[in-house]
Design a protein around this motif. Structure first.
Motif, PDB file in Angstrom:
ATOM      1  N   CYS A  75       0.841  -1.188   0.000  1.00 34.10           N
ATOM      2  CA  CYS A  75       0.000   0.000   0.000  1.00 34.10           C
ATOM      3  C   CYS A  75       0.878   1.240   0.000  1.00 34.10           C
ATOM      4  CB  CYS A  75      -0.879  -0.023   1.249  1.00 34.10           C
ATOM      5  SG  CYS A  75      -1.686   1.537   1.569  1.00 34.10           S
ATOM      6  N   CYS A  78       0.278   3.112   3.776  1.00 33.06           N
ATOM      7  CA  CYS A  78       0.868   2.619   5.028  1.00 33.06           C
ATOM      8  C   CYS A  78       2.133   1.802   4.779  1.00 33.06           C
ATOM      9  CB  CYS A  78      -0.161   1.824   5.829  1.00 33.06           C
ATOM     10  SG  CYS A  78      -0.820   0.365   4.980  1.00 33.06           S
ATOM     11  N   CYS A  98      -7.049   0.023   0.465  1.00 30.62           N
ATOM     12  CA  CYS A  98      -6.227  -0.774   1.376  1.00 30.62           C
ATOM     13  C   CYS A  98      -7.081  -1.292   2.522  1.00 30.62           C
ATOM     14  CB  CYS A  98      -5.083   0.094   1.910  1.00 30.62           C
ATOM     15  SG  CYS A  98      -4.139  -0.697   3.223  1.00 30.62           S
ATOM     16  N   CYS A 101      -5.402   0.510   5.975  1.00 32.18           N
ATOM     17  CA  CYS A 101      -5.505   1.935   6.307  1.00 32.18           C
ATOM     18  C   CYS A 101      -6.604   2.635   5.531  1.00 32.18           C
ATOM     19  CB  CYS A 101      -4.166   2.643   6.105  1.00 32.18           C
ATOM     20  SG  CYS A 101      -3.692   2.820   4.376  1.00 32.18           S
TER      21      CYS A 101
HETATM   22 ZN   LIG Z   1      -2.589   1.013   3.633  1.00 31.93          ZN
END
Ligand SMILES: [Zn+2]
Length: 105
Positions: A75, A78, A98, A101
């Protein structure tokens, strides 16, 4: 139509094989065969014959395709390997979110 979660330009982490744990950028995807070419991953040497563009010939490094199931998408939010949820955006397009997050990318 088959599609891969991973797209060209994504960063992935390899989970299996000799390059497990390494990260790289996806250079090419092949949804039909579910294969990816990832920068710096599964490098192999190939002997090439001398040609006009390469009069010396010799050995070149290049990346061999790896199985899409052997990588996890990273991702960009994050920076963790994650699963993504697909969220419908309009009629034919999806965006990816994601699972950790909630960032959309
Ligand atoms: Zn993420």
């Amino acid at each position: 139509m088959k599609s891969l979660q991973v797209r060209k330009g994504d960063t992935v982490e390899v989970t299996k094989g000799k390059d497990a744990g390494k990260r790289g950028k996806v250079l090419k995807t092949n949804p039909e065969e579910r294969k990816l070419i990832v920068e710096g991953i599964n490098r192999s040497k190939k002997h090439v014959r001398p040609s006009q563009s390469n009069p010396q010939g010799g050995v070149v490094d290049w990346e061999l395709p790896i199985d899409a199931s052997n990588v996890m998408l990273l991702c960009p939010g994050c920076e963790r390997p994650t699963r993504v949820k697909r969220v419908r955006k309009g009629r034919k397009s999806f965006s990816r979110v994601c699972a950790k997050c909630e960032r959309e990318f």
